[in-house]
Structure formats: structure tokens, C-alpha cells
Scaffold this motif. Structure first.
Motif, PDB file in Angstrom:
ATOM      1  N   VAL A   1      51.614  58.317  22.881  1.00 49.35           N
ATOM      2  CA  VAL A   1      52.544  57.589  21.941  1.00 49.35           C
ATOM      3  C   VAL A   1      54.006  57.979  22.941  1.00 49.35           C
ATOM      4  O   VAL A   1      54.513  56.773  22.666  1.00 49.35           O
ATOM      5  CB  VAL A   1      52.346  58.256  20.232  1.00 49.35           C
ATOM      6  CG1 VAL A   1      53.423  56.888  19.937  1.00 49.35           C
ATOM      7  CG2 VAL A   1      51.374  57.528  20.208  1.00 49.35           C
TER       8      VAL A   1
ATOM      9  N   ASP B   1      50.161  59.631  12.813  1.00 54.88           N
ATOM     10  CA  ASP B   1      49.989  58.618  13.207  1.00 54.88           C
ATOM     11  C   ASP B   1      51.115  57.743  13.077  1.00 54.88           C
ATOM     12  O   ASP B   1      51.621  56.554  13.412  1.00 54.88           O
ATOM     13  CB  ASP B   1      48.583  58.320  13.538  1.00 54.88           C
ATOM     14  CG  ASP B   1      47.808  59.382  14.234  1.00 54.88           C
ATOM     15  OD1 ASP B   1      48.278  60.180  15.096  1.00 54.88           O
ATOM     16  OD2 ASP B   1      46.358  59.347  13.827  1.00 54.88           O
ATOM     17  N   GLU B   2      50.929  57.463  11.957  1.00 54.96           N
ATOM     18  CA  GLU B   2      51.916  56.003  11.066  1.00 54.96           C
ATOM     19  C   GLU B   2      53.228  56.407  11.841  1.00 54.96           C
ATOM     20  O   GLU B   2      54.069  55.935  11.987  1.00 54.96           O
ATOM     21  CB  GLU B   2      51.380  56.522   9.601  1.00 54.96           C
ATOM     22  CG  GLU B   2      52.051  54.589   9.308  1.00 54.96           C
ATOM     23  CD  GLU B   2      52.003  54.847   8.002  1.00 54.96           C
ATOM     24  OE1 GLU B   2      52.614  53.755   7.117  1.00 54.96           O
ATOM     25  OE2 GLU B   2      50.982  55.507   7.468  1.00 54.96           O
ATOM     26  N   GLN B   3      54.162  57.468  11.162  1.00 49.61           N
ATOM     27  CA  GLN B   3      54.814  57.669  11.783  1.00 49.61           C
ATOM     28  C   GLN B   3      55.746  58.149  13.208  1.00 49.61           C
ATOM     29  O   GLN B   3      56.447  57.432  13.479  1.00 49.61           O
ATOM     30  CB  GLN B   3      55.740  59.481  11.374  1.00 49.61           C
ATOM     31  CG  GLN B   3      56.927  59.389  11.487  1.00 49.61           C
ATOM     32  CD  GLN B   3      57.740  59.669   9.577  1.00 49.61           C
ATOM     33  OE1 GLN B   3      57.440  58.164   9.220  1.00 49.61           O
ATOM     34  NE2 GLN B   3      58.300  60.004   9.584  1.00 49.61           N
TER      35      GLN B   3
ATOM     36  N   LYS C   1      54.210  56.371  14.930  1.00 49.69           N
ATOM     37  CA  LYS C   1      54.361  54.813  16.079  1.00 49.69           C
ATOM     38  C   LYS C   1      55.395  54.208  15.830  1.00 49.69           C
ATOM     39  O   LYS C   1      56.155  53.234  16.157  1.00 49.69           O
ATOM     40  CB  LYS C   1      53.131  54.156  15.421  1.00 49.69           C
ATOM     41  CG  LYS C   1      51.348  54.603  16.314  1.00 49.69           C
ATOM     42  CD  LYS C   1      50.178  53.767  15.792  1.00 49.69           C
ATOM     43  CE  LYS C   1      49.091  53.765  16.334  1.00 49.69           C
ATOM     44  NZ  LYS C   1      48.064  53.471  16.112  1.00 49.69           N
ATOM     45  N   LYS C   2      55.962  54.717  14.787  1.00 48.31           N
ATOM     46  CA  LYS C   2      57.064  54.125  13.807  1.00 48.31           C
ATOM     47  C   LYS C   2      58.380  54.716  14.501  1.00 48.31           C
ATOM     48  O   LYS C   2      58.767  53.730  15.076  1.00 48.31           O
ATOM     49  CB  LYS C   2      57.429  54.988  12.228  1.00 48.31           C
ATOM     50  CG  LYS C   2      58.919  54.079  12.027  1.00 48.31           C
ATOM     51  CD  LYS C   2      58.662  54.376  10.382  1.00 48.31           C
ATOM     52  CE  LYS C   2      59.902  54.316   9.160  1.00 48.31           C
ATOM     53  NZ  LYS C   2      60.312  54.245   8.252  1.00 48.31           N
TER      54      LYS C   2
ATOM     55  N   ALA D   1      57.970  55.293  17.326  1.00 48.76           N
ATOM     56  CA  ALA D   1      57.835  55.013  19.261  1.00 48.76           C
ATOM     57  C   ALA D   1      58.710  53.775  19.595  1.00 48.76           C
ATOM     58  O   ALA D   1      59.382  53.247  19.890  1.00 48.76           O
ATOM     59  CB  ALA D   1      56.781  55.517  19.587  1.00 48.76           C
ATOM     60  N   GLY D   2      58.634  53.178  18.305  1.00 48.58           N
ATOM     61  CA  GLY D   2      58.961  51.819  17.928  1.00 48.58           C
ATOM     62  C   GLY D   2      60.290  51.437  17.610  1.00 48.58           C
ATOM     63  O   GLY D   2      61.208  50.326  18.349  1.00 48.58           O
TER      64      GLY D   2
ATOM     65  N   GLU E   1      61.629  51.842  21.696  1.00 49.67           N
ATOM     66  CA  GLU E   1      61.417  50.802  22.293  1.00 49.67           C
ATOM     67  C   GLU E   1      62.200  49.232  21.867  1.00 49.67           C
ATOM     68  O   GLU E   1      62.971  48.907  22.448  1.00 49.67           O
ATOM     69  CB  GLU E   1      60.157  49.989  22.000  1.00 49.67           C
ATOM     70  CG  GLU E   1      58.423  50.412  22.731  1.00 49.67           C
ATOM     71  CD  GLU E   1      57.454  50.579  22.177  1.00 49.67           C
ATOM     72  OE1 GLU E   1      56.428  50.461  23.068  1.00 49.67           O
ATOM     73  OE2 GLU E   1      57.242  49.462  20.973  1.00 49.67           O
TER      74      GLU E   1
ATOM     75  N   PRO F   1      58.632  55.679  25.284  1.00 47.30           N
ATOM     76  CA  PRO F   1      57.634  55.438  23.962  1.00 47.30           C
ATOM     77  C   PRO F   1      56.199  54.614  23.782  1.00 47.30           C
ATOM     78  O   PRO F   1      57.207  53.471  24.509  1.00 47.30           O
ATOM     79  CB  PRO F   1      58.228  56.477  22.658  1.00 47.30           C
ATOM     80  CG  PRO F   1      59.696  56.633  23.589  1.00 47.30           C
ATOM     81  CD  PRO F   1      59.733  56.308  24.626  1.00 47.30           C
ATOM     82  N   LYS F   2      55.096  54.672  23.738  1.00 55.67           N
ATOM     83  CA  LYS F   2      54.654  52.895  23.247  1.00 55.67           C
ATOM     84  C   LYS F   2      54.227  52.796  22.136  1.00 55.67           C
ATOM     85  O   LYS F   2      53.218  53.686  21.482  1.00 55.67           O
ATOM     86  CB  LYS F   2      53.439  53.382  23.845  1.00 55.67           C
ATOM     87  CG  LYS F   2      54.268  53.083  25.611  1.00 55.67           C
ATOM     88  CD  LYS F   2      54.766  52.526  26.422  1.00 55.67           C
ATOM     89  CE  LYS F   2      55.403  52.332  27.460  1.00 55.67           C
ATOM     90  NZ  LYS F   2      56.292  51.246  27.934  1.00 55.67           N
ATOM     91  N   ALA F   3      54.535  52.257  21.500  1.00 57.51           N
ATOM     92  CA  ALA F   3      54.133  52.178  20.158  1.00 57.51           C
ATOM     93  C   ALA F   3      52.907  51.041  19.589  1.00 57.51           C
ATOM     94  O   ALA F   3      52.304  51.119  19.242  1.00 57.51           O
ATOM     95  CB  ALA F   3      55.424  51.094  19.387  1.00 57.51           C
TER      96      ALA F   3
END
Length: 526
Positions: free
Chosen positions: A464, A494-496, A498-499, A501-502, A505, A524-526
Motif C-alpha cells: 500500500v 486496511d481501510e484507514q 487505503k484512505k 494512500a488515496g 495519490e 503509495p497505492k490506494a
């Protein structure tokens, strides 16, 4: 009366011109003029009035043919016409008629090869003392042979601009004319504007001399000469972690990286005073003495400072010469950095406490400059808010971010410099659920990076955040090395993750659409 060539810029008919006075003389002049008072330790304490911090919305760069294609124009680097600059300059010079002038001629850059001469013209004795502390002070011989300055900064806080006439946004203005080699600072008594104007000039000039300018602290091992640089926005621990009694402090804020090594731009420090504690930050605490200039700290009736009192501002400050720090390197020179540490305070609680970055990832995080504001510290903030400051110093970097990023990448590759991202923020959950990473663990990680022992660890790649995480570190429990393992709910982590990482981006896509693809791919990669 000796004019020191000031008539060349149109400064004539002054009451007096005092050049490079001693701290005692400047302190005496400031007291005589009612600019401040002495604290019980002998430091000069002043109040800066309306402006208790930098005013980024009042900063301009003169847009001329010679610099137009070099400047990264936008909300940070705002253009203004030469006509406006010259008009305000003329009014400031007229304002100084029949007034006392305090002049300081000094240097920026401890390496003589890249050193620049700065002339600071002050209305206030207290500000002249401040910049005397912050710049590199010339010897008697250097002063006698100073010659023409490379840049002149005219500082007149009592002159107020008229926005409707002068084309400014308020009564204050900080204007840089890179072609005319001059800076105007009007309407603001906050001394940090002078310091950062010097920095902005150096950040423009140095890349043309193959020197990477950096908003960072730096220290080195006195025996081996191994040098480390620390990048980090406010609240990440940059000052605390770079202050190591076993190492020499090269500088706390502004440096250049040339083929010869690291060099400090400054001859002093400008430290925060809020909640200053003699046990936690003894170097700063005991540097507040005669010769120092303290801004907006409240004194009691016996002139004792109350560093917990933020009734004027949270941004209380002190400026002092770097030799007030016992383990300061003199001169401010270090070797080629073998280690770079990016510091972030992630209040989302998802970034690893320490991770190794590839060259491209280092360039990505250098450009991004991430930390986060904590929920609950500002009205209306109910969850962590990401903060991205380009190059860990966005307001002071006039050129395209790609210029600085490429220079960093080239130097990392040429000298095989190791780069680490250290999270001094939250673990075990976000702010409000988890806890702040223990300082003793962070110090242990920094030590492992500096002595190289971290390289012996086994590393696991995080998909991530696109970084390599060491699984062990001396004096750090293994269970804190992987942030997901510290959360009670792995799915929530995991949810946090990805948030966040988004958010990385989105910020990168919006700010740097022309950045090299290999740098984009390293984020980072969401």
C-alpha cells in the motif's frame, strides 16, 4: 557621515547609519528606542504586533523576463509587476528619511565556494540584532573588504502598504526581485520574514551552482564525520531528534548539499519557545540569554518568562547565534550525508514507524512533505487532516519542484545515501484510539539508522505505502514494527491505510501533473 554606499539604492538624508554593531550596542539601542525589554536572563524580549508569524499571502515575486520561465508560479509564488515593486521601494526609502538606520553586512552559506553576501537594512535595532544572530557574522577583515552585496534586504515594518494603491493584499508585503537582487519587507515586524527571505533567495540561487538547498536540520559524528540530515514539518520532532549530545549540530533549519558535503546557510537558530522545558530541550532553554532576541513571550512583573503563556501567540520564538549551542559544529560544515531521515507525524496511525525508501520513493516523499494535523486541535476538525508541504518547505521554494527532486535523486544515487521515513505519530490506531509512538522507540530507530545496524534487519515490502519495513530494530519491541499488527481490528487498519494512500495519490496528481512517471510510481497505492 559614512553612508556605506546606501545612496546607490536611493537611501539618503538619514539621521544616522550604524553598521554591524555589537550585540551590546544593538540591545542598548533597542532599549533606548522602546523596542523591547530585558528578561531576567538578559535576552531582549519584543512584541511583534499584528503579525506574530509569517504572512504567506503577502509574499510576491517580481515577474520579469529573466526569471519568468524559471519560477513555479501559483498560490505560493505569486507574481507582481516591477512597477509595483519600485513604487513601494521608493515609498519605503522616503519613509526612512531623517531616521536611524541599522545596517548588517553578513553571509549566507558556511562553504566559501557558495557563500553569498547579504546586506540587511533595518528600521529597528532589535531586528538588526536578530539577523546578526541568524546570518554568518563576518570577521573584521571580511567586513573591511565586504564590497558589493549579492542581495540587499530592506526591512521597514512601520511602513504600511495601501493595497488599493500598491497592488498588495494587505498593509504588509514581502517582495523578492531576483533580477534586481533585492527584497522588500514592509508592514510586518515578525523577524522570521527576514530569515526566510534569505532562505528563499538561496533556494533560487543554489541549484544553478549544483547545490541542493534543503529545509532540514543536520548533524554529524565528531569522530567519523558521518553526516545525517533530518527533514520534517512542525510537530514531527525534527529539532528534538537532531539534537544529539553525542553528535555535532551542523544547523537546525537550512542547508546546502554540494559535491563537498553539507553546509549550513545560517549562523544561528530560530527556535520555538512555547512550552519550552529545560529538561526536554536544554540547549534552547539555556541559549535564551544576553544577545538573544525573544519574540512574543510573556514576562511576569520580575521579567521572568512564562513559556506556557500563549496569550500573544503559540508561535513564540527566540533567535540566537549557533555558538550558544554547546555541541555546534564550527564552521557549519559536514560531509556528504550517508543518511537522510524524513520525519512525519501520522495521526492516522497507519504508516510504519520506520521504513526504507528507494531513490524514487525518496524523491516522491521529498516532493510530498507529508504530516497530519491532529483531530480536535482545530475547530471543526473531527478526524486527522493530511498536510502536504512541497519539499518540506513549500513557501520558500521558487523553482519547479522537479528541479529539487531530480537533484536529490542524483545525489542519493551518486553517493549511495540511505533514506528512511520515520513516523513519530500514532500507533495502535488513529489519534483518539491509538497512542503516540514512544520517543525512546523513535530515538532507538534514529540511532539504528545512524550507526547502520538497521541495514542488518530483514525487510518486508508494504504494497500500500510502497516502502520496505524492517522487522526488527534494537531496543524496539518487534510488535510495533508493523503498524497493522498494533491495531485490534486489521480490517479497520486496511481501510484507514487505503484512505491515506488515496490522499497521497490525490495530492500528487493535483500538484505535480508533470512529475516524472518513475517518481509517481514510487508513491503509495490506494
Amino acid at each position: 557621515m559614512e553612508t556605506y554606499g546606501l545612496e546607490k539604492i536611493g537611501l539618503i538624508n538619514t539621521e544616522s547609519i550604524s553598521r554591524n554593531l555589537s550585540p551590546a550596542e544593538l540591545t542598548q539601542a533597542a532599549l533606548r528606542r522602546g523596542e523591547g525589554v530585558l528578561s531576567e536572563t538578559g535576552a531582549l524580549v519584543v512584541e511583534t504586533g499584528k503579525y506574530t508569524g509569517r504572512s504567506p499571502k503577502d509574499k510576491f515575486i517580481v515577474d520579469t523576463e529573466g526569471v519568468h520561465d524559471q519560477i513555479s508560479w501559483g498560490s505560493t509564488n505569486v507574481p507582481i509587476e516591477r512597477e509595483n515593486f519600485n513604487s513601494i521601494k521608493g515609498k519605503m526609502l522616503a519613509y526612512l528619511q531623517e531616521r536611524e538606520i541599522f545596517l548588517f553586512d553578513g553571509f549566507a552559506g558556511a562553504d566559501p565556494v557558495n557563500q553569498k553576501k547579504f546586506r540587511i537594512i533595518n528600521e529597528l535595532a532589535s531586528q538588526n540584532l536578530f539577523i546578526r544572530n541568524l546570518l554568518i557574522r563576518p570577521t573584521k577583515e571580511q567586513l573591511e573588504n565586504f564590497g558589493e552585496p549579492d542581495f540587499t534586504i530592506l526591512v521597514v515594518p512601520e511602513f504600511k502598504c495601501i493595497p488599493e494603491i500598491d497592488g498588495t493584499h494587505s498593509e504588509a508585503a514581502i517582495m523578492i526581485d531576483y533580477e534586481a537582487k533585492m527584497v522588500l519587507i514592509a508592514g510586518s515586524q515578525y523577524a522570521g520574514e527576514i530569515k526566510k527571505s534569505v532562505f528563499s533567495v538561496m533556494n533560487y540561487l543554489m541549484p544553478f551552482e549544483d547545490v541542493l538547498p534543503m529545509h532540514c536540520s543536520a548533524n554529524m559524528d565528531p569522530e567519523t564525520g558521518n553526516t545525517a540530515v533530518f527533514f520534517g514539518l512542525s510537530g514531527t520532532g525534527k529539532t528534538t531528534l537532531s539534537a544529539d549530545p553525542s553528535r555535532l549540530l551542523i544547523g537546525d533549519d537550512e542547508h546546502g548539499w554540494s559535491e563537498r558535503g553539507i553546509f549550513n546557510f545560517e549562523g544561528g537558530c530560530y527556535a520555538k519557545c512555547i512550552d519550552l522545558d529545560p529538561e526536554k530541550e536544554p540547549d534552547i532553554y539555556y541559549a535564551i540569554k544576553f544577545g538573544s532576541v525573544v519574540e512574543n513571550v510573556v514576562l511576569d512583573e520580575e521579567h521572568r518568562p512564562d513559556y506556557t503563556d500563549n496569550s500573544i501567540t503559540d508561535n513564540t520564538r527566540v533567535g540566537y547565534p549557533i555558538e550558544y549551542i554547546p555541541n555546534a559544529a564550527s564552521p557549519g560544515l559536514g560531509g556528504i550525508p550517508n543518511v537522510i531521515i524524513f520525519l512525519t507525524a501520522d495521526s492516522f496511525g497507519v504508516l510504519p514507524p520506520i521504513s526504507r525508501l528507494s531513490k524514487e520513493a525518496a524523491m516522491y516523499h521529498f516532493v510530498t512533505g507529508f504530516t497530519s494535523k491532529v483531530a480536535g486541535t482545530e475547530r471543526g476538525i473531527t478526524e486527522p487532516v493530511p498536510t502536504f508541504s512541497t519539499l518540506f518547505g513549500q513557501p520558500f521554494m521558487p523553482l519547479n519542484p522537479n528541479v529539487y527532486a531530480k537533484m536529490l535523486g542524483e545525489k542519493i544515487e551518486k553517493y549511495d545515501t540511505k533514506v528512511y521515513l520515520i513516523n513519530t505519530g500514532w500507533t495502535g490506531g488513529p489519534y483518539g484510539t491509538g497512542s503516540r509512538m514512544k520517543l525512546k522507540y523513535t530515538r532507538a530507530m534514529v540511532t539504528a539508522v545512524l550507526n547502520g545496524s538497521i541495514e542488518k534487519a530483514y525487510f518486508v515490502h508494504d504494497e500500500v505505502f510502497n516502502v520496505d519495513i524492517p522487522q526488527t530494530c534494537e531496543n524496539v519491541p518487534s510488535e510495533v514494527m508493523n503498524p497493522r499488527d498494533t491495531w485490534a481490528d486489521g480490517a479497520a487498519y486496511d481501510e484507514q491505510a487505503k484512505k491515506l494512500a488515496g490522499m497521497f495519490e490525490k495530492n500528487f496528481a493535483e500538484k505535480y501533473p508533470e512529475m516524472d512517471p518513475e517518481i509517481v510510481a514510487a508513491g503509495p497505492k490506494a
